[in-house]
Design a protein around this motif. Structure first.
Motif, short mmCIF file in Angstrom:
data_model
loop_
_atom_site.label_atom_id
_atom_site.label_comp_id
_atom_site.label_asym_id
_atom_site.label_seq_id
_atom_site.Cartn_x
_atom_site.Cartn_y
_atom_site.Cartn_z
N ARG B 216 -0.68 -0.30 -10.76
CA ARG B 216 -1.19 -0.28 -12.13
C ARG B 216 -0.60 0.85 -12.97
N SER B 217 -0.34 1.97 -12.30
CA SER B 217 0.01 3.16 -13.09
C SER B 217 1.46 3.14 -13.53
N ARG B 218 2.19 2.10 -13.20
CA ARG B 218 3.61 2.03 -13.57
C ARG B 218 4.33 3.32 -13.17
N LEU B 219 4.58 3.45 -11.87
CA LEU B 219 5.26 4.62 -11.32
C LEU B 219 6.62 4.83 -11.98
N THR B 220 6.94 6.08 -12.26
CA THR B 220 8.33 6.37 -12.65
C THR B 220 9.17 6.40 -11.38
N ARG B 221 10.48 6.36 -11.56
CA ARG B 221 11.37 6.41 -10.39
C ARG B 221 11.17 7.74 -9.65
N LYS B 222 11.02 8.81 -10.40
CA LYS B 222 10.85 10.12 -9.79
C LYS B 222 9.58 10.16 -8.94
N GLU B 223 8.50 9.61 -9.49
CA GLU B 223 7.24 9.59 -8.74
C GLU B 223 7.35 8.73 -7.49
N ALA B 224 8.04 7.59 -7.62
CA ALA B 224 8.20 6.69 -6.47
C ALA B 224 8.96 7.41 -5.36
N LYS B 225 10.01 8.15 -5.72
CA LYS B 225 10.79 8.88 -4.71
C LYS B 225 9.94 9.94 -4.02
N LEU B 226 9.12 10.60 -4.81
CA LEU B 226 8.27 11.66 -4.26
C LEU B 226 7.24 11.07 -3.29
N TRP B 227 6.61 9.98 -3.68
CA TRP B 227 5.64 9.32 -2.79
C TRP B 227 6.32 8.85 -1.50
N LEU B 228 7.52 8.31 -1.66
CA LEU B 228 8.26 7.84 -0.50
C LEU B 228 8.54 9.00 0.45
N ALA B 229 9.00 10.11 -0.10
CA ALA B 229 9.30 11.28 0.74
C ALA B 229 8.03 11.80 1.41
N ALA B 230 6.95 11.87 0.66
CA ALA B 230 5.69 12.38 1.22
C ALA B 230 5.20 11.47 2.35
N LEU B 231 5.24 10.16 2.11
CA LEU B 231 4.72 9.22 3.12
C LEU B 231 5.62 9.19 4.36
N HIS B 232 6.93 9.31 4.18
CA HIS B 232 7.84 9.37 5.33
C HIS B 232 7.55 10.60 6.17
N THR B 233 7.34 11.73 5.49
CA THR B 233 7.05 12.98 6.22
C THR B 233 5.76 12.84 7.02
N LEU B 234 4.72 12.28 6.38
CA LEU B 234 3.45 12.13 7.10
C LEU B 234 3.60 11.20 8.29
N ALA B 235 4.30 10.08 8.09
CA ALA B 235 4.44 9.10 9.18
C ALA B 235 5.20 9.71 10.35
N LYS B 236 6.25 10.47 10.01
CA LYS B 236 7.06 11.11 11.06
C LYS B 236 6.19 12.09 11.85
#
Lengths: 245, 245
Positions: B216-236
């Motif tokens: 809903r919040s219409r993620l910016t590309r920058k925000e999407a990259k940050l979420w991706l990095a954060a979630l990858h780190t947590l999963a690892k």
């Protein structure tokens, strides 16, 4: 019944502004406001300018912090001309129209900084969205009571224009306090998981950018609870992993 | 070049109102006004309230009669809540929009009565059309400087709408593919962290509800990259914890 639209004045310094603001609020059918640590002590100049709005003046709420003033609010808009990534910059008219709609879900707040310096950086961050009067570049600074009047006027215009509320009930929105819990849980999980390494510098910026879209999206109460549960589970598992590893 | 929009103040009594009005005019990009037989003699309180609009204050025109003040105008609107047959009663917004259009043809004037009694019957008759701020019935009377501000603000809004400034470039939005990557990473972290236990049933519903606000919040590309990095780190981290435990 009046809409639960609350004006929050941070550290107001000038009693005359409080009086003129009370009059403007009553002109526009508003009556709910909270003063956070007011620095104007002597209220007789306020009474002189309130004219027939002494009742609004006397009924102001008091709070020690912005957090306390907006804890129950489903939307918090700060008046500031700053640009902050992740927060919308809305015109007074757009704010008023959205407030009249959102007030059906719960209290909404419009936050004004003090006469000298406006909102602090932390206060700007704290608000969900921002708004500024589009003043002329030759004279950008607007008097506090006049800013209150313009927003109150736009709220009145939006109220008069508002069509009857939609028949389908809106989902229950998360309050500001519930949002803050989700943000803390996100921070906890990211710190525990080693993503936010330096809370002083990069950490806070990263957290802000990550949390911005969730703030923007107007979480429902159900979504906030789900995020809270998910983040608590991850943090717990990460902690036990940290101990095990 | 500023539009030829003139405010006419009839017999203003209160110097503070003149100062606050000057500030409000400058806030809104107006500078042309005429005082008809002002009763405020001592202008120092006006200067105090004008703040950085002393130039507007000093540049006020003077006239002995309303007729003289509006002689060259192609449209004259009086501010009054009276109803007069043959004259339109326009909202401040409608007046502003029409003024910005008509000012292309010649000077237009907006007339304010004195603080005590407003426009006289003869002055109301003299105006081409009428307008009033739609104040709340509990407090219908509005301060002169505040009325000037509201009309000046509507004129500014109408002027800005007539010549929209170039829009600020929008941040780059995340594409649907990028969103799907974030959603997968969220699912991966939640499954690895033991929050989504049953991918077939409860799992998908929980993931959908968690992801809904980010979508809903219409993620910016920058925000999407940050979420991706954060979630990858947590999963690892969760995976290495799972192995270690």
């Amino acid at each position: 019944m009046p809409l639960p639209i609350r004006l929050v004045l941070l550290r107001p310094r000038n009693a005359e502004n409080l009086g003129a603001a009370a009059r403007a609020m009553k002109n526009c059918g508003l009556s709910e406001w909270t003063w956070v640590r007011p620095e104007a002590e002597e209220l007789s100049p306020a009474r002189r300018l309130a004219v027939h709005a002494e009742d609004v003046l006397e009924a102001s709420g008091r709070a020690d912090t912005l957090d306390a003033a907006v804890a129950d609010c489903v939307w918090v808009v700060g008046t500031s001309s700053r640009k902050v990534e992740g927060k919308r910059r809305l015109s007074p008219r757009a704010v008023a129209e959205e407030m009249v709609q959102r007030a059906a879900q719960g209290p909404v707040a419009l936050v004004f900084g003090d006469e000298r310096s406006g909102l602090t950086n932390a206060e700007v961050e704290r608000c969900h969205d921002l708004s500024a009067v589009p003043t002329a570049p030759e004279q950008p600074s607007i008097n506090l009571a006049q800013a209150v009047l313009l927003y109150a006027y736009e709220i009145r215009m939006a109220t008069l224009a508002a069509s009857p509320p939609p028949a389908a009930p809106l989902p229950v929105a998360a309050t500001d306090t519930e949002l803050a819990l989700v943000e803390s849980a996100l921070e906890d999980a990211l710190v525990t998981g080693g993503f936010l390494v330096d809370e002083q510098s990069r950490g806070r910026t990263g957290l802000r950018d990550l949390f911005a879209p969730l703030r923007r999206s107007r979480l429902t109460r159900k979504e906030a609870k789900l995020w809270l549960a998910a983040l608590h589970t991850l943090a717990k598992r990460l902690r036990s992993g940290n101990r095990g590893g």
